[in-house]
Scaffold this motif. Structure first.
Motif, PDB file in Angstrom:
ATOM      1  N   LEU A  73       0.848  -1.188   0.000  1.00 58.08           N
ATOM      2  CA  LEU A  73       0.000   0.000   0.000  1.00 58.08           C
ATOM      3  C   LEU A  73       0.884   1.237   0.000  1.00 58.08           C
ATOM      4  O   LEU A  73       1.816   1.353   0.797  1.00 58.08           O
ATOM      5  CB  LEU A  73      -0.902   0.013   1.235  1.00 58.08           C
ATOM      6  CG  LEU A  73      -1.671   1.304   1.530  1.00 58.08           C
ATOM      7  CD1 LEU A  73      -2.696   1.590   0.445  1.00 58.08           C
ATOM      8  CD2 LEU A  73      -2.356   1.234   2.895  1.00 58.08           C
ATOM      9  N   TYR A  74       0.590   2.155  -0.909  1.00 57.06           N
ATOM     10  CA  TYR A  74       1.277   3.440  -0.977  1.00 57.06           C
ATOM     11  C   TYR A  74       0.249   4.539  -0.735  1.00 57.06           C
ATOM     12  O   TYR A  74      -0.725   4.661  -1.485  1.00 57.06           O
ATOM     13  CB  TYR A  74       1.933   3.637  -2.352  1.00 57.06           C
ATOM     14  CG  TYR A  74       3.026   2.645  -2.659  1.00 57.06           C
ATOM     15  CD1 TYR A  74       4.368   2.955  -2.419  1.00 57.06           C
ATOM     16  CD2 TYR A  74       2.724   1.394  -3.199  1.00 57.06           C
ATOM     17  CE1 TYR A  74       5.375   2.042  -2.708  1.00 57.06           C
ATOM     18  CE2 TYR A  74       3.724   0.478  -3.492  1.00 57.06           C
ATOM     19  CZ  TYR A  74       5.042   0.807  -3.245  1.00 57.06           C
ATOM     20  OH  TYR A  74       6.044  -0.102  -3.529  1.00 57.06           O
ATOM     21  N   ALA A  80      -1.110  14.623   5.534  1.00 56.56           N
ATOM     22  CA  ALA A  80      -1.438  13.511   6.425  1.00 56.56           C
ATOM     23  C   ALA A  80      -1.384  13.994   7.869  1.00 56.56           C
ATOM     24  O   ALA A  80      -0.513  14.781   8.242  1.00 56.56           O
ATOM     25  CB  ALA A  80      -0.458  12.361   6.215  1.00 56.56           C
ATOM     26  N   PRO A  81      -2.291  13.553   8.722  1.00 55.84           N
ATOM     27  CA  PRO A  81      -2.400  14.118  10.074  1.00 55.84           C
ATOM     28  C   PRO A  81      -1.246  13.790  11.004  1.00 55.84           C
ATOM     29  O   PRO A  81      -0.991  14.539  11.948  1.00 55.84           O
ATOM     30  CB  PRO A  81      -3.711  13.537  10.597  1.00 55.84           C
ATOM     31  CG  PRO A  81      -3.947  12.313   9.791  1.00 55.84           C
ATOM     32  CD  PRO A  81      -3.383  12.602   8.442  1.00 55.84           C
ATOM     33  N   PHE A  82      -0.535  12.689  10.763  1.00 52.89           N
ATOM     34  CA  PHE A  82       0.526  12.277  11.686  1.00 52.89           C
ATOM     35  C   PHE A  82       1.897  12.434  11.045  1.00 52.89           C
ATOM     36  O   PHE A  82       2.141  11.955   9.934  1.00 52.89           O
ATOM     37  CB  PHE A  82       0.328  10.827  12.133  1.00 52.89           C
ATOM     38  CG  PHE A  82      -0.919  10.606  12.932  1.00 52.89           C
ATOM     39  CD1 PHE A  82      -0.969  10.958  14.275  1.00 52.89           C
ATOM     40  CD2 PHE A  82      -2.053  10.063  12.351  1.00 52.89           C
ATOM     41  CE1 PHE A  82      -2.120  10.770  15.023  1.00 52.89           C
ATOM     42  CE2 PHE A  82      -3.209   9.868  13.078  1.00 52.89           C
ATOM     43  CZ  PHE A  82      -3.240  10.226  14.420  1.00 52.89           C
ATOM     44  N   THR A 104       3.529   2.209   2.939  1.00 52.14           N
ATOM     45  CA  THR A 104       4.475   3.311   2.808  1.00 52.14           C
ATOM     46  C   THR A 104       3.755   4.635   2.687  1.00 52.14           C
ATOM     47  O   THR A 104       2.793   4.758   1.918  1.00 52.14           O
ATOM     48  CB  THR A 104       5.361   3.115   1.556  1.00 52.14           C
ATOM     49  OG1 THR A 104       5.995   1.832   1.610  1.00 52.14           O
ATOM     50  CG2 THR A 104       6.420   4.193   1.463  1.00 52.14           C
ATOM     51  N   ASP A 105       4.220   5.637   3.431  1.00 54.40           N
ATOM     52  CA  ASP A 105       3.764   7.016   3.253  1.00 54.40           C
ATOM     53  C   ASP A 105       4.664   7.696   2.229  1.00 54.40           C
ATOM     54  O   ASP A 105       5.890   7.636   2.331  1.00 54.40           O
ATOM     55  CB  ASP A 105       3.832   7.789   4.567  1.00 54.40           C
ATOM     56  CG  ASP A 105       2.745   7.384   5.549  1.00 54.40           C
ATOM     57  OD1 ASP A 105       1.779   6.735   5.126  1.00 54.40           O
ATOM     58  OD2 ASP A 105       2.873   7.715   6.745  1.00 54.40           O
ATOM     59  N   VAL A 106       4.068   8.340   1.241  1.00 59.97           N
ATOM     60  CA  VAL A 106       4.807   9.078   0.216  1.00 59.97           C
ATOM     61  C   VAL A 106       4.391  10.539   0.327  1.00 59.97           C
ATOM     62  O   VAL A 106       3.197  10.847   0.258  1.00 59.97           O
ATOM     63  CB  VAL A 106       4.503   8.535  -1.195  1.00 59.97           C
ATOM     64  CG1 VAL A 106       5.368   9.234  -2.235  1.00 59.97           C
ATOM     65  CG2 VAL A 106       4.725   7.032  -1.250  1.00 59.97           C
TER      66      VAL A 106
END
Length: 493
Positions: A73-74, A80-82, A104-106
């Protein structure tokens, strides 16, 4: 044949009238009246980048329970809140994806939506992932009486990438990274600082985007004149047409950037435009999508024979149709935290979240997963060791049972003006699910007089409360009117 197997999109129902916003600020910024046309999507107070991402992901995946094939998952977002919590992990839990997936956060650039799509495509093409889910969402804040306030919009798009994506195949790709600062937002700042428009347009976009377009076309061995659809998000009028002309792309291929109906949804907007294009494209069409931000990226796709079968239930088309005009500019300011207002004593409580409880009940809280008794078939929420089945309180007989995509109706409800609410009155009640089970929960996206007993509702992942003292956001599910089902029921009467 690696490409898109399914896609989805989401935009909030509320649409802020630009005329209402510009008129409210005309006394201090009369120049904004030049932008007083159309509307922009406006997140409700309980919506943010995470909740919109979940809704877009649900739209792409459909109502099926089995999502075990997705192993990566990307999640792309600049809002993004965090800052130090895996936002993609929250999205994965809400979508009930398997825990054995890579998430993964992009972030960091307005082109990170297309970056995430490219990374997922590369991972699947290289055998590093079986199926990848890509979601981009942004909920950007802007200063009151600014041009960005009118240009921006809130929204999300999602794509499922598989080895045999039947909706669209990726043919070519180009990328360049260059620290051209058109705007920026420091870690301790709330709003963007932008540079002069002509500099961004002439020195940035006009010089950095054409090479990646040429690269994507060259790797695919496709002439620019063959492009059927060209997607390029920009708040600068005519920018996409200028790029298309310089590249040799037909003028009629330039797609509407949805500025008048949706606004620019940040890093998600290239993917929103791509999703909208796929909803209207025919097999064999060539789609070129590009995005700018500290460099540029471009991707060329060929629409497949399976595009019609893959069209989502909602998508961009459905999101545009499901709208409610909002002319109360002050409500927009309240929902975006742009004014300090008296919330009253009922809002004075400690909203500390028990992280231990959240972890132990993660699937129930974030995924809305209850239980179904193997012996009696009785469905319940929350899931407990002891079944609530009449005359058979069996122990440890419950299997996980997902409620989020079940058909439901309102059994009882209340519109409460006494309890604190960001959007009074506070609506809540008992929701009964087809197949069994009932949950007492909040009802959102409604106003006084909208709720009725027996009304069809669907579940929506929303912000429940904000712990302002510690900066933690608590999420849960709420009931939202299923306006399509209710309209059909009314017509049948």
């Amino acid at each position: 044949m690696v490409g898109i197997a399914a896609w989805g999109a989401y935009a909030p129902r509320l649409r802020l009238s630009r005329k209402a916003a510009a008129t409210a600020n005309a006394w201090v910024a009369p120049n904004l009246m030049g932008k007083a046309k159309g509307e922009r999507s406006m997140a409700n107070w309980d919506e943010d980048a995470l909740t919109m991402a979940v809704e877009a992901g649900r739209d792409a995946l459909g109502p099926g329970d089995d999502r075990s094939a997705i192993d990566s998952l990307y999640f792309a977002s600049t809002t993004a809140p965090f800052a130090d919590r895996l936002n993609a992990g929250v999205v994965a839990a809400a979508l009930t994806l398997e825990k054995q997936l890579s998430a993964t956060d992009v972030t960091g650039s307005q082109r990170c939506g297309l970056t995430a799509l490219a990374q997922a495509w590369i991972a699947v093409a290289g055998g590093g992932a079986a199926q990848s889910l890509v979601i981009a969402a942004d909920h950007r804040r802007a200063r009151a009486a600014s041009a960005q306030e009118l240009d921006f919009g809130d929204g999300a798009a999602a794509f499922l990438i598989t080895p045999d994506g039947g909706a669209a195949e990726v043919l070519g790709y180009g990328v360049v990274t260059d620290d051209f600062v058109d705007h920026f937002r420091s870690a301790d700042q709330e709003f963007d600082y932008s540079w002069e428009e002509r500099w961004i347009r002439d020195e940035g976009i006009a010089k950095l985007v054409p090479p990646v377009i040429a690269k994507a076309l060259a790797t695919a061995k496709v002439e620019a004149s063959a492009v059927t659809h060209f997607c390029f998000p920009s708040t600068f009028a005519g920018m996409a047409a200028t790029l298309a002309k310089g590249a040799g792309i037909p003028a009629e291929a330039v797609r509407d950037n949805l500025a008048s109906t949706l606004g620019e949804t940040g890093c998600a907007h290239a993917l929103v435009m791509l999703a909208h294009t796929l909803e209207q494209a025919k097999p064999g069409d060539l789609i070129l999508v590009a995005q700018f931000g500290q460099g540029a990226e471009a991707m060329l796709l060929k629409v497949g024979e399976g595009v019609a079968a893959a069209r989502p239930a909602r998508g961009v088309t459905g999101s545009l149709a499901d709208r409610k005009e909002e002319t109360n500019y002050l409500k927009f300011l309240f929902f975006n935290g742009l004014v300090e207002w008296e919330k009253g004593m009922r809002a004075e409580k400690d909203n500390k979240t028990a992280l231990t409880t959240l972890y132990r009940n993660s699937d129930q809280i974030l995924g809305l997963v209850g239980g179904r008794c193997r012996e009696t078939g009785v469905v319940q929420y929350p899931r407990t060791r002891i079944s609530v089945a009449p005359n058979n309180p069996a122990v440890d007989t419950q299997d996980p049972y997902k409620f989020a995509d079940r058909t439901a109706t309102i059994l009882t409800w209340s519109a409460d003006f006494l309890t604190y609410s960001m959007s009074p009155p506070n609506h809540y009640g008992t929701v009964v699910f087809e197949g069994g089970g009932r949950i007492f929960m909040d009802i959102t996206d409604v106003e006084q007089g909208d709720v009725e007993t027996g009304m069809a509702v669907r579940m929506a992942f929303r912000l429940k409360e904000v712990d302002e003292k510690r900066g933690f956001r608590r999420y849960f599910w709420k009931a939202v009117p299923d306006r399509t089902a209710n309209a059909q029921a009314l017509a049948a009467e």
